[in-house]
Design an enzyme around this catalytic site. Sequence first.
Site, PDB file in Angstrom:
ATOM      1  N   ASP A  82       0.847  -1.200   0.000  1.00 30.57           N
ATOM      2  CA  ASP A  82       0.000   0.000   0.000  1.00 30.57           C
ATOM      3  C   ASP A  82       0.885   1.255   0.000  1.00 30.57           C
ATOM      4  O   ASP A  82       1.776   1.387   0.846  1.00 30.57           O
ATOM      5  CB  ASP A  82      -0.877  -0.043   1.266  1.00 30.57           C
ATOM      6  CG  ASP A  82      -1.984   0.989   1.246  1.00 30.57           C
ATOM      7  OD1 ASP A  82      -2.404   1.397   0.154  1.00 30.57           O
ATOM      8  OD2 ASP A  82      -2.437   1.370   2.348  1.00 30.57           O
ATOM      9  N   GLY A 209      -9.080   5.894   1.291  1.00 29.08           N
ATOM     10  CA  GLY A 209      -9.804   6.598   2.355  1.00 29.08           C
ATOM     11  C   GLY A 209     -11.245   6.135   2.459  1.00 29.08           C
ATOM     12  O   GLY A 209     -12.163   6.933   2.638  1.00 29.08           O
ATOM     13  N   VAL A 231      -9.804   0.217   2.931  1.00 28.30           N
ATOM     14  CA  VAL A 231     -10.338   0.487   4.270  1.00 28.30           C
ATOM     15  C   VAL A 231      -9.286   0.119   5.306  1.00 28.30           C
ATOM     16  O   VAL A 231      -8.800  -1.016   5.333  1.00 28.30           O
ATOM     17  CB  VAL A 231     -11.613  -0.352   4.531  1.00 28.30           C
ATOM     18  CG1 VAL A 231     -12.123  -0.134   5.951  1.00 28.30           C
ATOM     19  CG2 VAL A 231     -12.701  -0.017   3.523  1.00 28.30           C
TER      20      VAL A 231
END
Length: 284
Positions: A82, A209, A231
Amino acid sequence: MALVPLTAFSQKAKAEKFAVGQFNINNMEFIQGIIAAAEELNSPLIFGVSEGAIRYMGIDFVVAMSEVASRQVKVPMALHLDHGSSFDIVMKCIRAGFSSVMFDGSHHPFEENIRLTKQVVEAAHAAGVSVEGELGSIAGVEDDLSVDEKDAMLANPKQAIQFWQETQVDMLALAVGTAHGMYKGEPHIHFDVIQEVAANIDVPVVLHGGSGVPDESIRKAIQTGVGKINVDTENRLAFTKAVRETLAAKPAEYDARKYLGPARDAVKEVVMQKMKLFGSVGKA
Ligand code: G3H
Ligand code: ZN
């Protein structure tokens, strides 16, 4: 099942208009809570791992635990870096066994973001690993990333289309008005940006987000072209709330399993709600 790249479900998500959830992992309990939800609902899933989470768990633990998790479920599951900040961290993750990476070059000038993302795509695709790129800058705080609200910048649709054409990323994250962390008010999502970009590229748009976004906005975002939703914060809040409640009710408790178990169940609960909302139930 072995870990899969995002391309194992991205085209189906785009065609059938559902979104696959990326849920960030921090420890074994997050991992177990998330896979229990996915398996019960027969939903594809993505483990999101930030650079901070890699530092916390150690990259070998991340990969080993994720591989064990993926072997325990029948649903397709990706292990995804991420907000990767450099070519080096991307390569480290690919070598360690990640099936997917995000390269976040959004803070670079447009042409430089394209150049760096292309390098990542070339190396990752050669290894069968999928890539998510990012355009625009998303407000809020996520581990090492911190963007002030005044510095947040919406993605420009024309640039986003050009970015995809030149980089050939497998999914494209766009700053469209959501933020990392919980919201003070209601987020104002620019669905027109999602729609224009999604209609002109062959891959799904990613919404970062995802915590605290009203259900109606999530449904609309999926209808306009979002196929992956990240999430993190909502799971962290649910996990911590469960730990706090257990310890408040039993202040003398010192068996970690007694407060981590309910926290694991709380993560599972959040993930199940999100999978139902995202329409990914039964799409494995
Ligand atoms: O990259 C991860 C996310 O965009 C998660 O955002 O913490 O607001 O859910 P969130
Ligand atoms: Zn994010």
